[in-house]
Design an enzyme around this catalytic site. Sequence first.
Site, PDB file in Angstrom:
ATOM      1  N   ASN A   1      -5.177  -6.859  -3.378  1.00  0.00           N
ATOM      2  CA  ASN A   1      -4.161  -5.801  -3.259  1.00  0.00           C
ATOM      3  C   ASN A   1      -4.460  -4.624  -4.196  1.00  0.00           C
ATOM      4  O   ASN A   1      -4.027  -3.499  -3.966  1.00  0.00           O
ATOM      5  CB  ASN A   1      -2.768  -6.317  -3.638  1.00  0.00           C
ATOM      6  CG  ASN A   1      -2.277  -7.454  -2.766  1.00  0.00           C
ATOM      7  OD1 ASN A   1      -1.567  -8.320  -3.239  1.00  0.00           O
ATOM      8  ND2 ASN A   1      -2.662  -7.478  -1.500  1.00  0.00           N
TER       9      ASN A   1
ATOM     10  N   GLN B   1      -6.873  -2.763  -4.993  1.00  0.00           N
ATOM     11  CA  GLN B   1      -7.675  -1.620  -4.548  1.00  0.00           C
ATOM     12  C   GLN B   1      -6.784  -0.470  -4.091  1.00  0.00           C
ATOM     13  O   GLN B   1      -7.200   0.666  -4.010  1.00  0.00           O
ATOM     14  CB  GLN B   1      -8.626  -2.120  -3.442  1.00  0.00           C
ATOM     15  CG  GLN B   1      -9.210  -1.105  -2.496  1.00  0.00           C
ATOM     16  CD  GLN B   1      -8.438  -1.054  -1.180  1.00  0.00           C
ATOM     17  OE1 GLN B   1      -7.313  -1.541  -1.095  1.00  0.00           O
ATOM     18  NE2 GLN B   1      -9.039  -0.454  -0.165  1.00  0.00           N
TER      19      GLN B   1
ATOM     20  N   ASP C   1       3.511  -3.266   7.242  1.00  0.00           N
ATOM     21  CA  ASP C   1       2.157  -3.216   7.772  1.00  0.00           C
ATOM     22  C   ASP C   1       2.020  -3.999   9.078  1.00  0.00           C
ATOM     23  O   ASP C   1       0.933  -4.278   9.519  1.00  0.00           O
ATOM     24  CB  ASP C   1       1.176  -3.790   6.742  1.00  0.00           C
ATOM     25  CG  ASP C   1       1.495  -5.234   6.402  1.00  0.00           C
ATOM     26  OD1 ASP C   1       2.528  -5.736   6.886  1.00  0.00           O
ATOM     27  OD2 ASP C   1       0.720  -5.859   5.662  1.00  0.00           O
ATOM     28  N   ASN C   2       3.148  -4.371   9.696  1.00  0.00           N
ATOM     29  CA  ASN C   2       3.007  -5.110  10.964  1.00  0.00           C
ATOM     30  C   ASN C   2       4.044  -4.610  11.963  1.00  0.00           C
ATOM     31  O   ASN C   2       5.098  -4.074  11.585  1.00  0.00           O
ATOM     32  CB  ASN C   2       3.155  -6.612  10.727  1.00  0.00           C
ATOM     33  CG  ASN C   2       4.552  -6.980  10.293  1.00  0.00           C
ATOM     34  OD1 ASN C   2       5.451  -7.142  11.110  1.00  0.00           O
ATOM     35  ND2 ASN C   2       4.763  -7.101   8.988  1.00  0.00           N
TER      36      ASN C   2
ATOM     37  N   GLY D   1       0.803  -1.221   0.000  1.00  0.00           N
ATOM     38  CA  GLY D   1       0.000   0.000   0.000  1.00  0.00           C
ATOM     39  C   GLY D   1       0.832   1.265   0.000  1.00  0.00           C
ATOM     40  O   GLY D   1       0.622   2.154  -0.824  1.00  0.00           O
TER      41      GLY D   1
ATOM     42  N   CYS E   1      -4.478  -3.871   8.489  1.00  0.00           N
ATOM     43  CA  CYS E   1      -5.345  -3.440   7.391  1.00  0.00           C
ATOM     44  C   CYS E   1      -6.158  -4.613   6.869  1.00  0.00           C
ATOM     45  O   CYS E   1      -7.291  -4.456   6.435  1.00  0.00           O
ATOM     46  CB  CYS E   1      -4.530  -2.815   6.276  1.00  0.00           C
ATOM     47  SG  CYS E   1      -3.880  -1.213   6.745  1.00  0.00           S
TER      48      CYS E   1
ATOM     49  N   CYS F   1     -13.515 -15.843  13.250  1.00  0.00           N
ATOM     50  CA  CYS F   1     -13.337 -14.462  12.779  1.00  0.00           C
ATOM     51  C   CYS F   1     -12.776 -14.538  11.363  1.00  0.00           C
ATOM     52  O   CYS F   1     -13.121 -15.461  10.627  1.00  0.00           O
ATOM     53  CB  CYS F   1     -12.439 -13.666  13.721  1.00  0.00           C
ATOM     54  SG  CYS F   1     -10.757 -14.313  13.838  1.00  0.00           S
TER      55      CYS F   1
END
Length: 392
Positions: free
Chosen positions: A79, A81, A139-140, A50, A197, A350
């Site tokens: 991905n 988007q 992202d982590n 991203g 995300c 979940c």
Amino acid sequence: MSLPPLVEPAAELTVEEVRRYSRHLIIPDVGMDGQKRLKNAKVLCVGAGGLGSPALMYMAAAGVGTLGIIEFDTVDESNLQRQIIHGQSDIGRFKAQSARDSVKEINPLVEVVLHEERLDNDNVMEIFSGYDLIVDGTDNFATRYLVNDAAVLLGKPYVWGSIYRFDGQASVFWAEHGPCYRCLYPEAPPPGMVPSCAEGGVLGVLCASIGSIQVNEAIKLLAGIGEPLVGRLMIYDALEMQYRSVKVRKDPNCALCGENPTVTGLIDYESFCGVVSEEASAAAAGSTITSKQLKEWIDNGEPIDIIDVREINEYEIVSIPGARLIPKNEFLMGNALQDLPQDKRIVLHCKTGVRSAEVLAVLKSAGFADAVHLGGGVIGWVNQIEPEKPVY
Ligand SMILES: [Zn+2]
């Protein structure tokens, strides 16, 4: 605080380069000198997702001479988007290679170096040491702390960004001149508190807003112009359309860059950040079922109550037949417990099994001893049982 340029200027620009970068060259603050510095610069982008997408594309266009890309993942339909460096025909390809092709298409003068591996304790120091500047698009939390610690230990600056739903943050961390990421966030958030995300979603265009701030800061640092975002945290709210910047001070007690550091080398980042909490992993041990098992229970009409602990938006995208929705927070606040049946076995699920493990811990301590959760969540269910359904 202005800082000296990170990079010495290249000897000269070719005629082709002068033509290509003319709109930079006529800006007084960039000029020939700044563009020559960009040409000489080596920047590593951690991740081609991203944030990495706009960051790599704009750095390529700007004429950063060498771009490193560290990325092990492949391009997935979900991905596209936001990860605009990849396109439809790249689905299934390695992201690093797809990103390289886009960079070369934007600017063939850029040298691209691929590191097609997962950034870890064994490779980070060697990889980082080949670059002037790092742009962090991870992202982590585990990788974020790894990037920070390696950068501080090597004395290198890096441009950090993070995105979630409509909110973004960015800063420049450079321990020599200001705070590091640990000064701002000494501890990783408790597992399950801050969704990724993939769990919580992100507005695609937010990546461009934050990624372009990162490139902006990278260019300033490389060329030594303007006021870098050192010691300041940029906070962007896309819904309110507000940018705020707040001062971040170097923490004299910082475990890494403080006066008496306790972290003097790389640590175990997975356990520092804890993928799932201890309570959750204890609850899940021996109480995790597979999608096949759940399918059997459903088909045999076993007395079970399938509870989806995700959010309503996620439930609407895809759900398991017969599952009812009670979002995780209802359990954490204690509201949901009294409505649970006593005569049926409770099966929690979940998206991937992280949130359901957290809820399982709550249920177990409330006396629901035979409650279980679905390992792999609805994503695993779709992959194994209902492949025609969408995943997200
Ligand atoms: Zn620090």
